[in-house]
Write a protein that holds these residues in place. Structure first.
Motif, PDB file in Angstrom:
ATOM      1  N   CYS A 108      25.827 -18.734  29.919  1.00  0.00           N
ATOM      2  CA  CYS A 108      25.511 -19.450  28.671  1.00  0.00           C
ATOM      3  C   CYS A 108      24.108 -20.036  28.704  1.00  0.00           C
ATOM      4  O   CYS A 108      23.394 -20.016  27.700  1.00  0.00           O
ATOM      5  CB  CYS A 108      26.532 -20.560  28.432  1.00  0.00           C
TER       6      CYS A 108
ATOM      7  N   CYS B 134      30.181 -16.046  25.533  1.00  0.00           N
ATOM      8  CA  CYS B 134      28.952 -16.614  24.977  1.00  0.00           C
ATOM      9  C   CYS B 134      28.406 -15.748  23.850  1.00  0.00           C
ATOM     10  O   CYS B 134      27.952 -16.263  22.822  1.00  0.00           O
ATOM     11  CB  CYS B 134      27.917 -16.776  26.090  1.00  0.00           C
TER      12      CYS B 134
ATOM     13  N   ALA C  79      26.819 -20.240  22.834  1.00  0.00           N
ATOM     14  CA  ALA C  79      26.767 -21.093  24.021  1.00  0.00           C
ATOM     15  C   ALA C  79      27.314 -22.489  23.755  1.00  0.00           C
ATOM     16  O   ALA C  79      27.847 -23.135  24.662  1.00  0.00           O
ATOM     17  CB  ALA C  79      25.329 -21.196  24.528  1.00  0.00           C
TER      18      ALA C  79
END
Length: 519
Positions: A138, A86, A91
């Protein structure tokens, strides 16, 4: 109010709210795909209670426990890597791949089971766990990038309620699908289709941060970035991770204990409620699915009550954020602990009482979202993904253990209390012979209650909502020359300023001697 102050506050509704909605929907569909197996597995081993036109499998309780826990075998392996992925790629792309993988695996599940039996089912669940392990790192990282501090509680709690919504739908619609013409394979097909639909929405509207969004207004972008105190180059530079400081942090360790306790109690309820209702309370699969979903429906609805109460307490400054976290976590842990103890002593004739207690215990547990789940962002907004990756890696070893432990404790055995068919003329009920010993479930629920109690005690004593010193951008950067060289910096000896010649002639020889001696 001036226009400048209005601009500073940002729009009431904007892209930050859309990102929270997308996270809510994402967690919903992911949890449907994750948790529907607890209902599906009952239909697959007892087809006569749903749709007899589909295959039935003669799996033992041990096989079922392997299937239920196998998801977490893969899940824990990608929690920490998910944090790094991430931070490296953002994300958006990581969540997109996770959802796509979950969708594909859900769609092929019925076909794979037809030739691979429970072993291939476990393998598919492990792969789904690998994909979904990146989700919460994320989500936390995304919330840290999009949530202004004064809205973090609201946006974060709303996003996390997607887990509760997904749990409700997984329990509720799975039973209806299994009882329909689609049968138990339809559960996997619907889950896969929902995950695929979310992928499309996320690809269009998702963005790693405010400056990268195509649809955000300039005013909202400035509001988010200024409230988070982000410099212009913040999203372009990399902040080193203070591993030693994190692992030695007492508040982080308190959070870790709380999350492990929460995971143990909740995974016991999520994975074992359908089996408990079927084996002890003697409910058929359709009513089982409906009543199994009630506790998580309460959890979903009560999470909004907690959210409103927390907003009031913080806005009116009746409690600090740390006090709100500890208060809500106490309610979320200790009330379910007491309810679990009582549930273990109930039998088929007290099914309604058991349903009420389970509904209350799971519903009240929704306070843990505000109580401890969001505490990862409090401790370190800059390392939120890493913090939840570490904590969830340890905490999610628990869901591997709970079904296995329950599978060892609870065996296919007729209870001595109901070893004969009994007729309750007062209620007009036929009590079918019990498949499980109620005393075995008392052990399962009692262990969960004790862990709930102890875990919250640790969080009350050592937990906090204050950002930690190691969250600073420059925590690992040298502060001065001494830090760079690793040597102590010795200050040069002070040298007295020279005496003016005119003034020196006016000083007597004893005074001049004293000055020289001092020098």
């Amino acid at each position: 109010m001036s226009s400048a102050s209005k601009t500073l506050k940002g729009p009431w509704i904007g892209m930050r709210h859309l990102q929270a909605l997308l996270l809510f929907l994402g967690l919903t569909v992911m949890h449907i795909a994750r948790l529907n197996v607890s209902v599906a597995i009952v239909a697959m081993t007892n087809a006569a209670s749903t749709n007899p036109n589909f295959p039935e499998y003669n799996w033992t309780e041990r096989h079922k426990s392997y299937i239920l826990s196998s998801f977490y075998w893969g899940y824990i392996l990608t929690l920490c890597p998910g944090s790094f992925l991430c931070r490296r790629f953002g994300a958006k792309i990581v969540l997109f791949i996770a959802s796509c993988g979950t969708a594909v695996l859900s769609l092929i599940t019925p076909w794979c089971i037809s030739w691979g039996d429970w072993q291939i089912f476990c393998a598919i669940r492990i792969l789904q766990g690998l994909f979904q392990g990146v989700i919460f790192p994320c989500v936390n990282e995304h919330l840290a990038m999009w949530s202004p501090p004064e809205e973090r509680n609201r946006l974060g709690a709303f996003s996390y309620t997607g887990s509760d919504c997904g749990t409700v739908l997984a329990m509720f619609i799975s039973g209806m699908i299994a009882n329909s013409t689609m049968g138990w394979p339809g559960i996997s097909y619907v889950s896969g289709a929902l995950c695929a639909a979310w992928c499309i929405l996320w690809l269009i509207f998702g963005a790693n941060n405010a400056p990268k969004s195509r649809f955000i207004t300039e005013a909202e972008c400035k509001y988010i970035e200024s409230s988070l105190q982000h410099n212009e180059d913040f999203h372009e530079r990399s902040i080193p991770i203070p591993w030693r400081a994190i692992c030695c942090s007492v508040p982080f360790m308190a959070l870790l204990v709380a999350r492990c306790s929460e995971t143990w109690g909740l995974s016991t309820l999520q994975a074992e409620i359908p089996s408990y209702m079927n084996g002890v309370l003697q409910m058929d699969i359709q009513s089982n699915a409906v009543f199994s979903s009630l506790p998580f429906l309460a959890m979903w609805l009560l999470s909004y009550v907690y959210l409103i109460v927390a907003d009031v307490l913080l806005k009116r400054k009746w409690l600090s954020l740390t006090s709100v976290r500890k208060l809500f976590n106490t309610l979320a842990f200790w009330i379910p602990a007491a309810a679990l103890v009582v549930i273990g002593f109930l039998g088929p004739e007290q099914a309604n009482v058991a349903i009420v207690l389970m509904t209350v215990s799971v519903g009240v547990n929704s306070g843990s979202t505000i109580g401890s789940s969001l505490n990862t962002i409090d401790l370190s907004p800059n390392h939120a993904g890493i913090i939840i990756g570490l904590s969830n890696t340890v905490a999610n070893v628990i869901p591997i253990l709970t079904p296995l432990i329950a599978g060892v404790i609870v065996v296919d055995k007729v209870s001595s209390s109901y070893n004969k068919i009994q007729i309750d003329f007062y209620n007009g009920l036929l009590l079918i012979p019990s498949q499980h010993d109620r005393g075995q479930w008392q052990i399962v629920f009692g262990v969960a209650a004790v862990i709930f109690f102890i875990g919250n005690c640790v969080f009350i004593i050592w937990g906090t909502a204050q950002a930690q010193p190691w969250d600073a951008d420059d925590y690992l950067k040298p502060k001065d020359t001494e830090a760079c060289s690793g040597e102590k910096h010795v200050a040069p000896a002070a040298v007295a300023p020279p005496i003016d010649p005119v003034l020196e002639r006016q000083i007597t020889w004893p005074e001049r001697y004293t000055v020289k001696a001092t020098d």
